[in-house]
Design a protein around this motif. Structure first.
Motif, PDB file in Angstrom:
ATOM      1  N   ALA A 284      39.836 -58.764 -19.643  1.00 23.33           N
ATOM      2  CA  ALA A 284      38.810 -59.506 -20.376  1.00 23.33           C
ATOM      3  C   ALA A 284      38.486 -58.838 -21.708  1.00 23.33           C
ATOM      4  O   ALA A 284      38.118 -59.510 -22.681  1.00 23.33           O
ATOM      5  CB  ALA A 284      37.550 -59.631 -19.526  1.00 23.33           C
ATOM      6  N   SER A 285      38.639 -57.514 -21.779  1.00 29.41           N
ATOM      7  CA  SER A 285      38.345 -56.803 -23.026  1.00 29.41           C
ATOM      8  C   SER A 285      39.315 -57.171 -24.134  1.00 29.41           C
ATOM      9  O   SER A 285      39.015 -56.977 -25.314  1.00 29.41           O
ATOM     10  CB  SER A 285      38.380 -55.292 -22.785  1.00 29.41           C
ATOM     11  N   SER A 286      40.493 -57.715 -23.781  1.00 34.40           N
ATOM     12  CA  SER A 286      41.429 -58.159 -24.811  1.00 34.40           C
ATOM     13  C   SER A 286      40.867 -59.347 -25.589  1.00 34.40           C
ATOM     14  O   SER A 286      41.177 -59.534 -26.773  1.00 34.40           O
ATOM     15  CB  SER A 286      42.776 -58.531 -24.184  1.00 34.40           C
ATOM     16  N   ILE A 287      40.027 -60.145 -24.920  1.00 32.48           N
ATOM     17  CA  ILE A 287      39.373 -61.271 -25.593  1.00 32.48           C
ATOM     18  C   ILE A 287      38.427 -60.750 -26.673  1.00 32.48           C
ATOM     19  O   ILE A 287      38.332 -61.304 -27.770  1.00 32.48           O
ATOM     20  CB  ILE A 287      38.593 -62.120 -24.570  1.00 32.48           C
ATOM     21  N   VAL A 288      37.755 -59.666 -26.367  1.00 34.63           N
ATOM     22  CA  VAL A 288      36.826 -59.055 -27.314  1.00 34.63           C
ATOM     23  C   VAL A 288      37.590 -58.465 -28.496  1.00 34.63           C
ATOM     24  O   VAL A 288      37.179 -58.588 -29.649  1.00 34.63           O
ATOM     25  CB  VAL A 288      35.973 -57.974 -26.625  1.00 34.63           C
ATOM     26  N   ALA A 289      38.724 -57.821 -28.196  1.00 36.89           N
ATOM     27  CA  ALA A 289      39.557 -57.262 -29.261  1.00 36.89           C
ATOM     28  C   ALA A 289      40.045 -58.366 -30.193  1.00 36.89           C
ATOM     29  O   ALA A 289      40.068 -58.193 -31.424  1.00 36.89           O
ATOM     30  CB  ALA A 289      40.735 -56.502 -28.659  1.00 36.89           C
ATOM     31  N   ALA A 290      40.424 -59.516 -29.631  1.00 36.84           N
ATOM     32  CA  ALA A 290      40.876 -60.644 -30.445  1.00 36.84           C
ATOM     33  C   ALA A 290      39.731 -61.190 -31.295  1.00 36.84           C
ATOM     34  O   ALA A 290      39.931 -61.572 -32.461  1.00 36.84           O
ATOM     35  CB  ALA A 290      41.441 -61.741 -29.548  1.00 36.84           C
ATOM     36  N   ASP A 291      38.535 -61.226 -30.737  1.00 36.08           N
ATOM     37  CA  ASP A 291      37.371 -61.684 -31.497  1.00 36.08           C
ATOM     38  C   ASP A 291      37.078 -60.747 -32.663  1.00 36.08           C
ATOM     39  O   ASP A 291      36.772 -61.186 -33.773  1.00 36.08           O
ATOM     40  CB  ASP A 291      36.156 -61.771 -30.567  1.00 36.08           C
ATOM     41  N   LEU A 292      37.171 -59.440 -32.406  1.00 36.18           N
ATOM     42  CA  LEU A 292      36.973 -58.452 -33.475  1.00 36.18           C
ATOM     43  C   LEU A 292      37.997 -58.663 -34.583  1.00 36.18           C
ATOM     44  O   LEU A 292      37.664 -58.634 -35.773  1.00 36.18           O
ATOM     45  CB  LEU A 292      37.077 -57.046 -32.893  1.00 36.18           C
ATOM     46  N   GLN A 293      39.249 -58.894 -34.192  1.00 35.10           N
ATOM     47  CA  GLN A 293      40.306 -59.100 -35.180  1.00 35.10           C
ATOM     48  C   GLN A 293      40.011 -60.296 -36.084  1.00 35.10           C
ATOM     49  O   GLN A 293      40.064 -60.194 -37.311  1.00 35.10           O
ATOM     50  CB  GLN A 293      41.648 -59.315 -34.478  1.00 35.10           C
ATOM     51  N   GLN A 294      39.688 -61.445 -35.471  1.00 36.11           N
ATOM     52  CA  GLN A 294      39.487 -62.645 -36.291  1.00 36.11           C
ATOM     53  C   GLN A 294      38.275 -62.546 -37.190  1.00 36.11           C
ATOM     54  O   GLN A 294      38.272 -63.081 -38.290  1.00 36.11           O
ATOM     55  CB  GLN A 294      39.433 -63.897 -35.396  1.00 36.11           C
ATOM     56  N   LYS A 295      37.255 -61.833 -36.750  1.00 39.12           N
ATOM     57  CA  LYS A 295      36.061 -61.670 -37.592  1.00 39.12           C
ATOM     58  C   LYS A 295      36.364 -60.834 -38.829  1.00 39.12           C
ATOM     59  O   LYS A 295      36.024 -61.203 -39.960  1.00 39.12           O
ATOM     60  CB  LYS A 295      34.923 -61.026 -36.790  1.00 39.12           C
ATOM     61  N   PHE A 296      36.999 -59.677 -38.615  1.00 41.02           N
ATOM     62  CA  PHE A 296      37.215 -58.760 -39.733  1.00 41.02           C
ATOM     63  C   PHE A 296      38.322 -59.224 -40.675  1.00 41.02           C
ATOM     64  O   PHE A 296      38.256 -58.969 -41.884  1.00 41.02           O
ATOM     65  CB  PHE A 296      37.495 -57.351 -39.206  1.00 41.02           C
ATOM     66  N   ILE A 297      39.333 -59.910 -40.158  1.00 36.18           N
ATOM     67  CA  ILE A 297      40.377 -60.436 -41.039  1.00 36.18           C
ATOM     68  C   ILE A 297      39.798 -61.432 -42.028  1.00 36.18           C
ATOM     69  O   ILE A 297      40.213 -61.503 -43.189  1.00 36.18           O
ATOM     70  CB  ILE A 297      41.519 -61.065 -40.200  1.00 36.18           C
ATOM     71  N   ARG A 298      38.799 -62.185 -41.592  1.00 36.63           N
ATOM     72  CA  ARG A 298      38.195 -63.189 -42.484  1.00 36.63           C
ATOM     73  C   ARG A 298      37.477 -62.562 -43.679  1.00 36.63           C
ATOM     74  O   ARG A 298      37.232 -63.233 -44.669  1.00 36.63           O
ATOM     75  CB  ARG A 298      37.220 -64.073 -41.702  1.00 36.63           C
ATOM     76  N   VAL A 299      37.136 -61.294 -43.574  1.00 41.01           N
ATOM     77  CA  VAL A 299      36.516 -60.619 -44.721  1.00 41.01           C
ATOM     78  C   VAL A 299      37.490 -59.628 -45.359  1.00 41.01           C
ATOM     79  O   VAL A 299      37.090 -58.700 -46.053  1.00 41.01           O
ATOM     80  CB  VAL A 299      35.199 -59.906 -44.337  1.00 41.01           C
ATOM     81  N   GLY A 300      38.783 -59.827 -45.111  1.00 38.30           N
ATOM     82  CA  GLY A 300      39.795 -59.070 -45.807  1.00 38.30           C
ATOM     83  C   GLY A 300      40.120 -57.698 -45.250  1.00 38.30           C
ATOM     84  O   GLY A 300      40.806 -56.910 -45.921  1.00 38.30           O
ATOM     85  N   LYS A 301      39.681 -57.385 -44.049  1.00 41.06           N
ATOM     86  CA  LYS A 301      39.978 -56.091 -43.444  1.00 41.06           C
ATOM     87  C   LYS A 301      41.159 -56.262 -42.467  1.00 41.06           C
ATOM     88  O   LYS A 301      41.026 -56.941 -41.454  1.00 41.06           O
ATOM     89  CB  LYS A 301      38.767 -55.544 -42.696  1.00 41.06           C
ATOM     90  N   PRO A 302      42.286 -55.639 -42.760  1.00 35.82           N
ATOM     91  CA  PRO A 302      43.450 -55.780 -41.876  1.00 35.82           C
ATOM     92  C   PRO A 302      43.173 -55.197 -40.484  1.00 35.82           C
ATOM     93  O   PRO A 302      42.783 -54.044 -40.363  1.00 35.82           O
ATOM     94  CB  PRO A 302      44.544 -54.977 -42.589  1.00 35.82           C
ATOM     95  N   VAL A 303      43.361 -56.004 -39.462  1.00 32.04           N
ATOM     96  CA  VAL A 303      43.159 -55.565 -38.085  1.00 32.04           C
ATOM     97  C   VAL A 303      44.360 -55.992 -37.250  1.00 32.04           C
ATOM     98  O   VAL A 303      44.769 -57.154 -37.284  1.00 32.04           O
ATOM     99  CB  VAL A 303      41.874 -56.166 -37.477  1.00 32.04           C
TER     100      VAL A 303
END
Length: 279
Positions: A138-157
C-alpha cells in the motif's frame, strides 16, 4: 467532531423529563453507554426506547450509533469495538466508523508529526537534483502520489518497485531518498537506506514508528498516526494509508510555499499542458 458530552451539558435543561433521565445517565456513565443498544439503555433508565432514539437524534445526525462513536472518542475507552470490522454493521455505521477513524488519524498525526522535520525534509528535496521514492504494498500508492505531486512543480522524482534501479540511481550526489513504510521494518527499504548512506545520500522516512529499524537508519523521520497497528483484524491499510498520504500532502505544501510564486507558475503551466493536449 463536536463534543457529545458538552452538547448534553449545554442542552439538558431543554430536554423533556424522560430525555433528561437518559441524558444524565449518559453523562454519569459514558463508558457503559458505548456497549449498550437503545433498548438496553431504555430499560436501565426506565424510559421507552423511543425516548432514547429521540434524544440521540437531537445529539447526533446519525442517531444512537453516532452518539456511541463520539462517546468512544471522548472517554478514551478501548476503541477496538469501533475500529474493527463488525459483520453486523450497516453501511451508515461503517460511515460513522470511518469518519471517526479519519478524524482521529488527522488529529493524532498532527500531534506526532514534527513541524521542523517537515520543513527540513522539504528543504532537502528543494536542494536535490533528483528524488527517489520507494514503498512496498500500500505504501507504493503513497510513493506514486508523492511522485505525481512533485513532478507537477518541476521536481524530478523517480518512483519504482525495482529496488535495483533505485540502488543504482541513488549512487550519485545531490540526490535524496524518500522511503515509505508503515511499520518501518520493510527489509527492502532498510537495504536501500544502507546503500544511500554508503554514498552520503540523505534518507527521509515516512512511518508510524520512530523506534523502527528504518527510522534509525534515516536522517529525517516523519511520524504519522499508528491507530491501526494494534488491531486484531487489519483487513486493509485504511487509516495508515490515509495518514501517509496526509504526511505527503503536508510535505508537498511545505515545499510549495518555499518558492510559492515559481511553483504556482509551474502548476499553472502543467495544468495548461494537460488541458491543451489531453482534454
Amino acid at each position: 467532531m463536536k463534543s457529545i458530552l458538552f452538547s448534553i451539558h449545554k442542552q439538558i435543561a431543554s430536554f423533556s423529563k424522560s430525555e433528561r433521565k437518559v441524558a444524565q445517565f449518559i453523562l454519569d456513565n459514558p463508558q457503559q453507554v458505548i456497549s449498550m443498544n437503545a433498548d438496553t439503555l431504555a430499560d436501565k433508565v426506565g424510559v421507552s426506547a423511543a425516548t432514547v432514539v429521540r434524544l440521540a437524534k437531537l445529539l447526533s445526525a446519525d442517531g444512537f450509533p453516532g452518539v456511541k462513536i463520539q462517546l468512544s472518542a471522548e472517554t478514551k475507552v478501548d476503541d477496538s469495538l469501533y475500529m474493527e470490522v463488525d459483520p453486523k454493521d450497516p453501511l451508515d455505521v461503517v460511515k460513522q466508523k470511518m469518519e471517526f477513524r479519519i478524524g482521529h488519524m488527522i488529529e493524532q498525526t498532527n500531534i506526532t508529526l514534527d513541524d521542523d522535520a517537515v520543513h527540513r525534509a522539504a528543504k532537502l528535496i528543494d536542494q536535490a537534483d533528483d528524488v527517489y521514492t520507494y514503498g512496498l504494498g500500500a505504501s507504493s500508492i503513497v510513493a506514486a502520489d508523492l511522485q505525481q505531486k512533485f513532478i507537477r512543480v518541476g521536481k524530478p522524482v523517480v518512483q519504482t518497485m525495482d529496488t535495483h534501479l533505485i540502488a543504482t540511481g541513488i549512487a550519485k550526489p545531490e540526490t535524496v531518498l524518500i522511503l515509505i513504510s508503515n511499520t518501518g521494518e520493510t527489509v527492502e527499504s532498510q537495504k536501500l537506506a544502507d546503500i544511500a548512506h554508503e554514498h552520503g545520500i540523505p534518507v527521509i522516512t515516512i512511518t508510524h514508528s520512530r523506534k523502527s529499524s528504518l527510522a534509525k537508519k534515516s536522517d529525517i523521520v516523519l511520524v504519522h498516526d499508528d491507530s491501526e497497528e494494534n488491531e486484531k483484524l487489519r483487513t486493509a491499510a485504511t487509516t495508515s494509508l490515509m495518514a501517509q498520504l496526509y504526511v505527503v500532502d503536508l510535505l508537498y505544501y511545505s515545499y510549495l510555499t518555499m518558492n510559492f510564486n515559481e511553483n504556482a507558475a509551474k502548476i499553472k503551466e502543467s495544468s495548461h499542458v494537460i488541458r491543451k493536449y489531453f482534454k
